[in-house]
Design a protein around this motif. Structure first.
Motif, PDB file in Angstrom:
ATOM      1  N   ARG A   1      -1.747  27.712   7.478  1.00 26.94           N
ATOM      2  CA  ARG A   1      -1.993  27.203   6.002  1.00 26.94           C
ATOM      3  C   ARG A   1      -0.770  27.316   4.894  1.00 26.94           C
ATOM      4  NH1 ARG A   1      -7.104  31.263   4.269  1.00 26.94           N
ATOM      5  NH2 ARG A   1      -8.432  30.289   5.936  1.00 26.94           N
ATOM      6  N   ILE A   2       0.327  28.107   5.394  1.00 28.37           N
ATOM      7  CA  ILE A   2       1.664  28.024   4.611  1.00 28.37           C
ATOM      8  C   ILE A   2       2.149  26.553   5.135  1.00 28.37           C
ATOM      9  CG2 ILE A   2       3.835  29.017   4.291  1.00 28.37           C
ATOM     10  CD1 ILE A   2       2.524  31.773   4.923  1.00 28.37           C
ATOM     11  N   GLY A   3       2.253  26.278   6.419  1.00 22.61           N
ATOM     12  CA  GLY A   3       2.882  25.232   6.662  1.00 22.61           C
ATOM     13  C   GLY A   3       2.109  24.033   6.525  1.00 22.61           C
ATOM     14  N   GLY A   4       0.852  23.982   6.273  1.00 16.48           N
ATOM     15  CA  GLY A   4       0.012  22.867   5.937  1.00 16.48           C
ATOM     16  C   GLY A   4      -0.779  22.906   4.575  1.00 16.48           C
ATOM     17  N   VAL A   5      -1.980  23.198   4.789  1.00 10.38           N
ATOM     18  CA  VAL A   5      -3.039  23.134   3.557  1.00 10.38           C
ATOM     19  C   VAL A   5      -3.773  24.470   3.434  1.00 10.38           C
ATOM     20  CG1 VAL A   5      -4.870  21.806   2.368  1.00 10.38           C
ATOM     21  CG2 VAL A   5      -3.053  20.770   3.833  1.00 10.38           C
ATOM     22  N   ILE A   6      -3.981  25.072   2.375  1.00 14.65           N
ATOM     23  CA  ILE A   6      -4.769  26.203   1.992  1.00 14.65           C
ATOM     24  C   ILE A   6      -6.116  25.662   1.648  1.00 14.65           C
ATOM     25  CG2 ILE A   6      -5.122  28.146   0.584  1.00 14.65           C
ATOM     26  CD1 ILE A   6      -2.207  28.321   0.336  1.00 14.65           C
ATOM     27  N   PRO A   7      -7.176  25.755   2.487  1.00  9.80           N
ATOM     28  CA  PRO A   7      -8.605  25.164   2.094  1.00  9.80           C
ATOM     29  C   PRO A   7      -8.896  25.334   0.651  1.00  9.80           C
ATOM     30  CG  PRO A   7      -8.623  26.656   4.072  1.00  9.80           C
ATOM     31  CD  PRO A   7      -7.376  26.962   3.394  1.00  9.80           C
ATOM     32  N   GLY A   8      -9.249  24.189   0.123  1.00 10.81           N
ATOM     33  CA  GLY A   8      -9.589  24.329  -1.513  1.00 10.81           C
ATOM     34  C   GLY A   8      -8.534  23.916  -2.338  1.00 10.81           C
ATOM     35  N   ILE A   9      -7.258  23.766  -1.806  1.00  6.41           N
ATOM     36  CA  ILE A   9      -6.120  23.231  -2.691  1.00  6.41           C
ATOM     37  C   ILE A   9      -5.675  21.892  -2.086  1.00  6.41           C
ATOM     38  CG2 ILE A   9      -3.731  23.532  -3.297  1.00  6.41           C
ATOM     39  CD1 ILE A   9      -4.448  26.663  -3.307  1.00  6.41           C
TER      40      ILE A   9
ATOM     41  N   ASP B   1       0.805  -1.354   0.102  1.00  5.02           N
ATOM     42  CA  ASP B   1       0.014   0.182   0.043  1.00  5.02           C
ATOM     43  C   ASP B   1       1.035   1.313  -0.045  1.00  5.02           C
ATOM     44  OD1 ASP B   1       1.159  -0.486   2.431  1.00  5.02           O
ATOM     45  OD2 ASP B   1      -0.525   0.327   3.667  1.00  5.02           O
ATOM     46  N   TYR B   2       2.231   1.078  -0.462  1.00  2.40           N
ATOM     47  CA  TYR B   2       3.075   2.453  -0.289  1.00  2.40           C
ATOM     48  C   TYR B   2       2.626   3.427  -0.961  1.00  2.40           C
ATOM     49  CZ  TYR B   2       7.415   4.717  -0.275  1.00  2.40           C
ATOM     50  OH  TYR B   2       8.411   5.760   0.060  1.00  2.40           O
ATOM     51  N   PHE B   3       1.875   3.483  -2.098  1.00  6.16           N
ATOM     52  CA  PHE B   3       1.655   4.528  -3.016  1.00  6.16           C
ATOM     53  C   PHE B   3       0.297   4.879  -2.773  1.00  6.16           C
ATOM     54  CE2 PHE B   3       5.005   2.639  -6.143  1.00  6.16           C
ATOM     55  CZ  PHE B   3       5.738   3.864  -5.989  1.00  6.16           C
ATOM     56  N   SER B   4      -0.312   4.296  -1.837  1.00  3.05           N
ATOM     57  CA  SER B   4      -1.884   4.607  -1.588  1.00  3.05           C
ATOM     58  C   SER B   4      -1.850   6.173  -0.965  1.00  3.05           C
ATOM     59  CB  SER B   4      -2.412   3.835  -0.675  1.00  3.05           C
ATOM     60  OG  SER B   4      -1.747   3.937   0.692  1.00  3.05           O
ATOM     61  N   ILE B   5      -3.143   6.912  -1.531  1.00  2.00           N
ATOM     62  CA  ILE B   5      -3.103   8.059  -1.089  1.00  2.00           C
ATOM     63  C   ILE B   5      -4.606   8.356  -0.279  1.00  2.00           C
ATOM     64  CG2 ILE B   5      -3.540  10.455  -1.827  1.00  2.00           C
ATOM     65  CD1 ILE B   5      -1.121   9.973  -3.828  1.00  2.00           C
ATOM     66  N   THR B   6      -4.569   8.965   0.473  1.00  2.00           N
ATOM     67  CA  THR B   6      -6.002   9.020   1.312  1.00  2.00           C
ATOM     68  C   THR B   6      -6.277  10.619   1.219  1.00  2.00           C
ATOM     69  OG1 THR B   6      -4.868   9.233   3.310  1.00  2.00           O
ATOM     70  CG2 THR B   6      -5.982   7.109   2.660  1.00  2.00           C
ATOM     71  N   VAL B   7      -7.394  10.934   1.041  1.00  2.00           N
ATOM     72  CA  VAL B   7      -7.982  12.371   1.256  1.00  2.00           C
ATOM     73  C   VAL B   7      -8.695  12.757   2.501  1.00  2.00           C
ATOM     74  CG1 VAL B   7      -9.408  14.086  -0.295  1.00  2.00           C
ATOM     75  CG2 VAL B   7      -8.773  12.053  -1.304  1.00  2.00           C
ATOM     76  N   ILE B   8      -8.018  13.743   3.276  1.00  2.00           N
ATOM     77  CA  ILE B   8      -8.586  14.186   4.362  1.00  2.00           C
ATOM     78  C   ILE B   8      -8.891  15.733   4.404  1.00  2.00           C
ATOM     79  CG2 ILE B   8      -7.899  14.374   6.768  1.00  2.00           C
ATOM     80  CD1 ILE B   8      -5.879  12.010   6.684  1.00  2.00           C
ATOM     81  N   ASN B   9      -9.909  16.029   4.512  1.00  2.00           N
ATOM     82  CA  ASN B   9     -10.364  17.534   4.477  1.00  2.00           C
ATOM     83  C   ASN B   9      -9.999  18.192   2.930  1.00  2.00           C
ATOM     84  OD1 ASN B   9     -11.387  17.474   7.020  1.00  2.00           O
ATOM     85  ND2 ASN B   9      -9.460  18.182   7.699  1.00  2.00           N
ATOM     86  N   GLY B  10     -10.031  17.283   2.199  1.00  2.00           N
ATOM     87  CA  GLY B  10     -10.013  17.812   0.664  1.00  2.00           C
ATOM     88  C   GLY B  10      -8.419  17.801   0.364  1.00  2.00           C
ATOM     89  N   ALA B  11      -7.590  17.473   1.381  1.00  6.74           N
ATOM     90  CA  ALA B  11      -6.050  17.379   0.936  1.00  6.74           C
ATOM     91  C   ALA B  11      -5.500  15.887   0.804  1.00  6.74           C
ATOM     92  CB  ALA B  11      -5.427  18.280   1.688  1.00  6.74           C
ATOM     93  N   LEU B  12      -4.456  15.834   0.016  1.00 11.64           N
ATOM     94  CA  LEU B  12      -4.039  14.692  -0.390  1.00 11.64           C
ATOM     95  C   LEU B  12      -2.792  14.052   0.760  1.00 11.64           C
ATOM     96  CD1 LEU B  12      -3.503  14.801  -4.266  1.00 11.64           C
ATOM     97  CD2 LEU B  12      -5.356  13.797  -3.019  1.00 11.64           C
ATOM     98  N   TYR B  13      -3.104  12.946   1.337  1.00 11.10           N
ATOM     99  CA  TYR B  13      -2.037  12.425   2.347  1.00 11.10           C
ATOM    100  C   TYR B  13      -1.533  11.129   1.802  1.00 11.10           C
ATOM    101  CZ  TYR B  13      -3.172  16.727   5.143  1.00 11.10           C
ATOM    102  OH  TYR B  13      -3.350  17.946   5.399  1.00 11.10           O
ATOM    103  N   GLY B  14      -0.459  10.673   2.448  1.00  6.24           N
ATOM    104  CA  GLY B  14       0.280   9.239   1.853  1.00  6.24           C
ATOM    105  C   GLY B  14       1.706   9.399   1.922  1.00  6.24           C
ATOM    106  N   ASN B  15       2.226   8.106   1.836  1.00  2.81           N
ATOM    107  CA  ASN B  15       3.564   8.106   1.823  1.00  2.81           C
ATOM    108  C   ASN B  15       4.201   9.185   0.634  1.00  2.81           C
ATOM    109  OD1 ASN B  15       4.285   6.251   3.814  1.00  2.81           O
ATOM    110  ND2 ASN B  15       3.381   4.731   2.423  1.00  2.81           N
ATOM    111  N   ILE B  16       3.923   9.232  -0.316  1.00  7.31           N
ATOM    112  CA  ILE B  16       4.327  10.191  -1.472  1.00  7.31           C
ATOM    113  C   ILE B  16       4.344  11.567  -1.150  1.00  7.31           C
ATOM    114  CG2 ILE B  16       4.525  10.720  -3.895  1.00  7.31           C
ATOM    115  CD1 ILE B  16       5.575   7.968  -3.160  1.00  7.31           C
TER     116      ILE B  16
END
Lengths: 503, 357
Positions: free
Chosen positions: B170-178, B33-48
């Protein structure tokens, strides 16, 4: 006593991959003599010296010191038997004291008796009349004194044979006199001295005997008193004076009535050449002739500001110009192909293409890079024009042969469309075919109106291409030869100090 | 990447790319499952995404380190410290503005530009020591390396000032919508800007010329001092950008630990990227891949559940193996081996004829 042989070498051969550096060379050094080893660059002098000092092993031949056959495998062995060497560049530690420099690395115990060391050093310095104190830091001594200290170090190591490789090249006249005094002192103690220099006058001032090498072959051993300076020059160059044929007529370029393309008045640089005047007209090919070390390269380096310019005036087409850095010369339309192709010409790791566009690109500006397409088009154009042999424009420069590298550097300057091109030894170390091509190119450029200064160690080449020869000796201009019937003999006369001038 | 004008025919990139491949294979063996990507609050997370996120500062500093290495034939070891100082300035600007009103994007931009200016000053300091006074790069940058964290601490004025702010996170994490984390985007933007700089200037040619042979560069009208100086300035800006990202990620300015030891990883990235640490020709693409490789390596070791106290030793072993494989001795040996197995004796002549042709 005087004729006792201290070093005898017979049938010495040494070859490097692809080159025969020494072929069947004999050399004899007697006790208490100064023996000059003469030859142009690449004649095999330094190879022979390196065999004597154990840096190289000989391939064949015999060598004996004081009648005993020796075979050195390392420089230490040579040193232990009493062979001392002082090289052109001083290989002492400038931040140590004079005494430390004289004795460093020589004690058998790891403890140093400072007092004794300083006393011994003082004694030695005194006896050789070297103006230095033992505790003085070496860097505070003049270059000449440092040179003498290096000699003192060698001498004190119970030296029977002393090799001086270009010891005078960085000394002024007074310092040379001091050095010669030291050499005479050593001579009287029975030390055999091998003296290598490019200065002919110095050879005659101090040497008893002269051995001449050319292209790795022994030309002969002569008594200094029975060999004239002119004969020596012709032996070094390999042309007996009687044999010198008249070369094909050099082209005469019409001197325009207007101002010279480039003119220098009492130009000086940090290198130790005498201030000189120089002129070149549109479409003229001239050249600096002289033996290696005579100052011809230093002169053109001063014109291009490759060496820092310290004085004099320069004019371009009659207008006063200021050339402080190479870039200034480039912007005025001057190109310079340096003598040392490997060290100053090529960028070995970059591609042929990058090497060709370099100067043009710099002139064009930092913010205006050539597109890959343009660069390749220029490269292909010159690869074709100069028939450069390269697998592709992207081949690294280092994998090309010497001749082709030289063509790439020529292409680099041709691409900038210079008004005035300086070529220092463009034909050195390359095959005969390419040499001829380059000479033809020079004449063709002149026809197109480019002014060229052409320097070559081979006088025939210069006679063939140059319409005016400026002759140098001992770092100053000693004569100028113009006209259609200049011969090699004329040039040699001037080089050898005949003071011969041709109108 | 292709905009960075990958030098040669990608042969430099063989090493970092193959290392990256090996590491990915190891990871896949550990779990498919190394390449698997999950979506949390509209942003992509996972190993890559985590790797791209984690390597942001290293990638940016490695780019500058590559340039400095190529031009000055030595490395800048003050980059981590420099990032700590520039980000301290950034934090002060933002906090001061926060005292008198709300923190806006404008405040953050002002702070960022101020930190870039400080980065340029640091680059100018190191650059003049190296270019004008000819101090060896490592010695020159040792000065700031030693003193820099104290300077950052002095700027902070107190222990680890906190940047509790929505915009910073937001700079260190995620900007909502992106969907992509901001540090990844910033890294991408930085790479594109550098690629453009390489495209519209002759920086690469000049830098390589100076790094290969200063004398030749000078005889062809290049000013070696100016080129070295410029590259140190660029590295100074790189450290400011990296410091900005690092402090935004952390949400507080820890002058002791921020970007600690990143200089060593940056030098390593340059080396893995196939660049000679003795200067000359260079490949920025290689260094970028090298930087990501280091991040992958770190995370692989973590994934293999190697204890945090022993992880550095494992990393060292891996790097030793890598460097030996990449060494010229082994390279020429393998080249010979390959040639010998490929060409049968009776064909040798034909082939060599063909080659010389």
């Amino acid at each position: 006593m005087q004729s006792e042989k201290i070093l005898e070498m017979r049938g010495i051969c040494k070859s490097f991959p692809g080159v025969m550096a020494l072929h069947n060379v004999d050399f004899t050094l007697r006790k208490g003599e100064v023996h000059a080893l003469m030859g142009e660059n690449g004649a095999g002098k330094s190879t022979l010296v390196k065999i004597i000092t154990g840096v190289y092993e000989k391939d064949a031949g015999t060598m004996s010191v004081e009648g005993k056959s020796v075979h050195f495998r390392s420089p230490e062995e040579a040193q232990n038997i009493g062979i001392g060497t002082v090289y052109q560049e001083i290989s002492l530690c400038s931040n140590l004291s004079v005494a430390e420099n004289m004795f460093i690395g020589r004690g058998h115990s790891s403890l140093v008796n400072w007092k004794r060391m300083n006393e011994q050093a003082a004694h030695l310095l005194n006896s050789l009349e070297i103006p230095a104190r033992p505790t003085q830091e070496l860097s505070s001594c003049s270059i000449a004194v440092q040179q003498m200290i290096a000699i003192a170090r060698a001498v004190d190591m119970d030296c029977k044979i002393l090799i001086l490789d270009e010891p005078t090249s960085s000394l002024d006249e007074d310092e040379v006199i001091k050095l010669f005094k030291l050499m005479r002192e050593l001579k009287s103690r029975g030390v055999g001295i091998i003296f290598i220099t490019h200065f002919l006058d110095q050879v005659y001032e101090i040497s008893d005997r002269i051995t001449v090498l050319r292209n790795g072959n022994l030309i002969g051993e002569y008594e200094a008193s029975s060999l004239s300076q002119l004969e020596l020059v012709s032996k070094m160059m390999g042309k007996a004076l009687d044999d010198v044929e008249h070369m094909e007529k050099p082209r005469i370029m019409k001197h325009e009535q207007d101002a010279p393309v480039f003119e220098a008045k009492s130009l000086r640089s940090v290198s130790d050449i005498q201030p000189f005047d120089f002129k070149i007209w549109k479409g003229e090919v001239n050249g600096f002739a002289g033996l290696l070390g005579s100052g011809r390269s230093e002169s053109v380096r001063a014109i291009y500001a490759a060496d820092k310019v310290t004085g004099g005036e320069t004019m371009m087409n009659g207008k006063q110009v200021n050339i402080k850095e190479p870039i200034h010369a480039m912007k005025l339309g001057i190109g310079y192909l340096p003598e040392d192709r490997k060290g100053e010409g090529i960028l070995a790791d970059l591609s042929v293409s990058d090497n060709i566009i370099l100067a043009f690109q710099v002139l064009k500006g930092f913010f205006k890079p050539l597109s890959k397409k343009q660069a390749e088009a220029f490269t292909r154009e010159f690869i074709k024009k100069l028939s450069i042999k390269t697998p592709s424009p992207n081949t690294p420069m280092k994998s090309l042969s010497g001749g082709n590298q030289q063509k790439v550097i020529l292409a680099r300057w041709l691409l900038t469309h210079p008004q005035y091109l300086i070529l220092d030894e463009p034909t050195r170390g390359i095959d005969v075919g390419t040499k001829v091509e380059i000479q033809k190119l020079v004449l063709q450029l002149a026809e197109e109106g480019v002014s060229v200064t052409f320097i070559s160690s081979e006088i025939e080449e210069m006679l063939r291409t140059c319409s005016r020869l400026i002759v140098m000796r001992d770092r100053q201009i000693v004569g100028e030869l113009t006209g259609t019937n200049v011969t090699q003999a004329d040039v040699m006369h001037v080089i050898a100090g005949g003071g011969y001038e041709h109108a | 990447m292709s905009m960075l004008r990958i030098k040669g025919h990608g042969t430099h990139l063989m090493l970092p790319l193959s290392v990256l491949m090996i590491l990915i294979v190891i990871n896949l063996m550990k779990g498919a499952d190394y390449f698997s990507i999950t979506v949390i609050n509209g942003a992509l997370y996972g190993n890559i995404p985590n790797i791209l996120f984690g390597a942001a500062e290293l990638v940016i500093i490695s780019i500058g380190m590559t340039l400095v290495t190529a031009a000055s034939r030595g490395q800048d070891i003050s980059v981590g410290v420099s990032g700590a100082i520039t980000s301290a300035v950034f934090v002060q600007v933002v906090l001061n503005a926060g005292n008198s009103g709300p923190i806006t994007w404008f405040t953050i931009l002002t702070g960022f530009l101020a930190s870039c200016l400080v980065g340029i000053l640091i680059g100018a300091f190191n650059g003049s020591l190296v270019a004008i006074f000819k101090v060896q790069p490592m010695v020159a940058t040792l000065i700031l390396f030693t003193a820099g964290r104290s300077i950052a601490f002095l700027i902070d004025g107190k222990l680890s000032p906190v940047l509790a702010n929505e915009l910073i996170s937001r700079i260190g994490g995620v900007i909502p919508g992106i969907p992509i984390q901001t540090p990844i985007l910033l890294t991408g933007m930085f790479i594109i800007i550098m690629a453009l700089v390489m495209k519209i200037t002759n920086l690469k040619l000049y830098t390589e010329a100076v790094g290969i042979n200063e004398g030749v560069a000078r005889l062809n009208g290049i000013n070696p001092i100016l080129i070295k100086f410029t590259n140190y300035i660029i590295l100074g800006v790189c450290t400011a950008v990296a410091g900005f990202i690092a402090v935004s990620k952390a949400g507080r300015h820890d002058s002791v630990n921020l970007l600690k030891f990143i200089e060593m990883d940056a030098i390593l990235a340059v080396a893995i990227g196939g660049n000679a640490l003795s200067g000359g020709t260079f490949s920025i693409a290689g260094s970028i891949i090298g930087a990501y490789t280091i991040e992958v390596l770190n995370r692989t070791l973590l994934r293999l559940e190697i204890g945090t106290e022993t992880i550095k030793a494992f990393k060292a072993v891996f790097i030793i193996i890598l460097m030996i494989i990449a060494s010229p001795v082994i390279r020429t040996y393998t080249r010979k081996l390959v040639r010998r197995t490929r060409i049968s004796p009776e064909r040798t002549k034909e082939v060599s004829d063909a080659i010389t042709k």
